[in-house]
Motif scaffolding. Structure first.
Motif, PDB file in Angstrom:
ATOM      1  N   PRO A   1      12.576   9.111  -0.984  1.00  0.00           N
ATOM      2  CA  PRO A   1      11.965  10.441  -1.116  1.00  0.00           C
ATOM      3  C   PRO A   1      10.680  10.534  -0.296  1.00  0.00           C
ATOM      4  N   PRO A   2      10.296  11.755   0.104  1.00  0.00           N
ATOM      5  CA  PRO A   2       9.016  11.924   0.801  1.00  0.00           C
ATOM      6  C   PRO A   2       7.853  11.477  -0.089  1.00  0.00           C
ATOM      7  N   ILE A   3       6.823  10.921   0.539  1.00  0.00           N
ATOM      8  CA  ILE A   3       5.623  10.510  -0.199  1.00  0.00           C
ATOM      9  C   ILE A   3       4.976  11.758  -0.791  1.00  0.00           C
ATOM     10  N   ASP A   4       4.612  11.688  -2.073  1.00  0.00           N
ATOM     11  CA  ASP A   4       3.947  12.814  -2.709  1.00  0.00           C
ATOM     12  C   ASP A   4       2.799  12.300  -3.583  1.00  0.00           C
ATOM     13  N   ASP A   5       2.182  13.205  -4.326  1.00  0.00           N
ATOM     14  CA  ASP A   5       1.042  12.826  -5.165  1.00  0.00           C
ATOM     15  C   ASP A   5       1.399  11.757  -6.190  1.00  0.00           C
ATOM     16  N   PHE A   6       2.626  11.790  -6.710  1.00  0.00           N
ATOM     17  CA  PHE A   6       3.030  10.772  -7.684  1.00  0.00           C
ATOM     18  C   PHE A   6       2.913   9.376  -7.076  1.00  0.00           C
ATOM     19  N   HIS A   7       3.443   9.218  -5.851  1.00  0.00           N
ATOM     20  CA  HIS A   7       3.381   7.914  -5.193  1.00  0.00           C
ATOM     21  C   HIS A   7       1.938   7.480  -4.969  1.00  0.00           C
ATOM     22  N   MET A   8       1.119   8.407  -4.525  1.00  0.00           N
ATOM     23  CA  MET A   8      -0.263   8.071  -4.182  1.00  0.00           C
ATOM     24  C   MET A   8      -1.126   7.790  -5.407  1.00  0.00           C
ATOM     25  N   ASN A   9      -0.880   8.492  -6.493  1.00  0.00           N
ATOM     26  CA  ASN A   9      -1.713   8.343  -7.686  1.00  0.00           C
ATOM     27  C   ASN A   9      -1.252   7.241  -8.627  1.00  0.00           C
ATOM     28  N   ASN A  10      -0.028   6.776  -8.470  1.00  0.00           N
ATOM     29  CA  ASN A  10       0.504   5.812  -9.433  1.00  0.00           C
ATOM     30  C   ASN A  10       0.874   4.460  -8.843  1.00  0.00           C
ATOM     31  N   SER A  11       0.823   4.320  -7.546  1.00  0.00           N
ATOM     32  CA  SER A  11       1.192   3.037  -6.946  1.00  0.00           C
ATOM     33  C   SER A  11      -0.049   2.301  -6.459  1.00  0.00           C
ATOM     34  N   ILE A  12       0.125   0.994  -6.264  1.00  0.00           N
ATOM     35  CA  ILE A  12      -0.962   0.160  -5.758  1.00  0.00           C
ATOM     36  C   ILE A  12      -0.534  -0.478  -4.437  1.00  0.00           C
ATOM     37  N   HIS A  13      -1.505  -0.731  -3.583  1.00  0.00           N
ATOM     38  CA  HIS A  13      -1.244  -1.372  -2.296  1.00  0.00           C
ATOM     39  C   HIS A  13      -1.004  -2.862  -2.537  1.00  0.00           C
ATOM     40  N   LEU A  14       0.139  -3.370  -2.042  1.00  0.00           N
ATOM     41  CA  LEU A  14       0.472  -4.786  -2.189  1.00  0.00           C
ATOM     42  C   LEU A  14       0.312  -5.557  -0.879  1.00  0.00           C
ATOM     43  N   GLY A  15       0.442  -4.865   0.238  1.00  0.00           N
ATOM     44  CA  GLY A  15       0.371  -5.515   1.548  1.00  0.00           C
ATOM     45  C   GLY A  15       1.145  -4.686   2.552  1.00  0.00           C
ATOM     46  N   ASN A  16       1.657  -5.356   3.590  1.00  0.00           N
ATOM     47  CA  ASN A  16       2.517  -4.667   4.552  1.00  0.00           C
ATOM     48  C   ASN A  16       3.626  -5.605   5.002  1.00  0.00           C
ATOM     49  N   ILE A  17       4.636  -5.041   5.638  1.00  0.00           N
ATOM     50  CA  ILE A  17       5.844  -5.803   5.958  1.00  0.00           C
ATOM     51  C   ILE A  17       5.620  -6.876   7.013  1.00  0.00           C
ATOM     52  N   TYR A  18       4.523  -6.808   7.758  1.00  0.00           N
ATOM     53  CA  TYR A  18       4.267  -7.788   8.819  1.00  0.00           C
ATOM     54  C   TYR A  18       3.389  -8.934   8.333  1.00  0.00           C
ATOM     55  N   GLU A  19       2.309  -8.619   7.647  1.00  0.00           N
ATOM     56  CA  GLU A  19       1.409  -9.657   7.156  1.00  0.00           C
ATOM     57  C   GLU A  19       1.924 -10.302   5.869  1.00  0.00           C
ATOM     58  N   ASN A  20       2.780  -9.607   5.139  1.00  0.00           N
ATOM     59  CA  ASN A  20       3.276 -10.087   3.850  1.00  0.00           C
ATOM     60  C   ASN A  20       4.784  -9.919   3.747  1.00  0.00           C
TER      61      ASN A  20
END
Length: 125
Positions: free
Chosen positions: A100-119
């Motif tokens: 699904p497209p990124i929306d406020d739910f994704h931004m307000n409820n998720s945490i940054h874990l890393g990225n596909i290249y460094e992690n």
């Protein structure tokens, strides 16, 4: 106001196989700085989505985010698909991507874990 003018900041970064690098801002390029891209043209280039999470962390293509500590089944990768930045959760039971497209739910409820290249370990179950 111009209806065709973008209202978000346009930024890119490049994974050079060792480090994540950002070029100078696009409006400050000259021939010398422009060569940055030529030297990295075979490497993954990621675009900033223009979004920040509740902690002020910028959201980039290739970021891995999660919910409640990042349980595997609740992780997603930020991707640009069909003209929008999407939350790719992988394949659903029907074999189709859940993105699904990124929306406020994704931004307000998720945490940054890393990225596909460094992690890259974040992509394995």
């Amino acid at each position: 106001t111009d209806p065709f003018r973008m209202s978000r900041e346009i930024k890119f970064r490049v994974w050079d196989g060792k480090d994540m690098r950002e070029p100078p801002p696009l409006n400050e390029w000259d021939m010398e700085d422009g060569e940055f891209w030529v030297s990295y043209c075979d490497n993954p280039i990621m675009q900033y989505t223009g979004l920040k999470d509740k902690n002020g962390k910028e959201l980039w293509e290739g970021d891995v985010r999660g919910y409640d500590g990042g349980l595997n089944e609740s992780r997603f990768v930020v991707e640009f698909r069909n003209g929008a930045f999407c939350a790719n959760y992988g394949k659903g039971a029907d074999g189709f991507d859940i993105d699904p497209p990124i929306d406020d739910f994704h931004m307000n409820n998720s945490i940054h874990l890393g990225n596909i290249y460094e992690n890259p370990e974040l992509l394995t179950p």
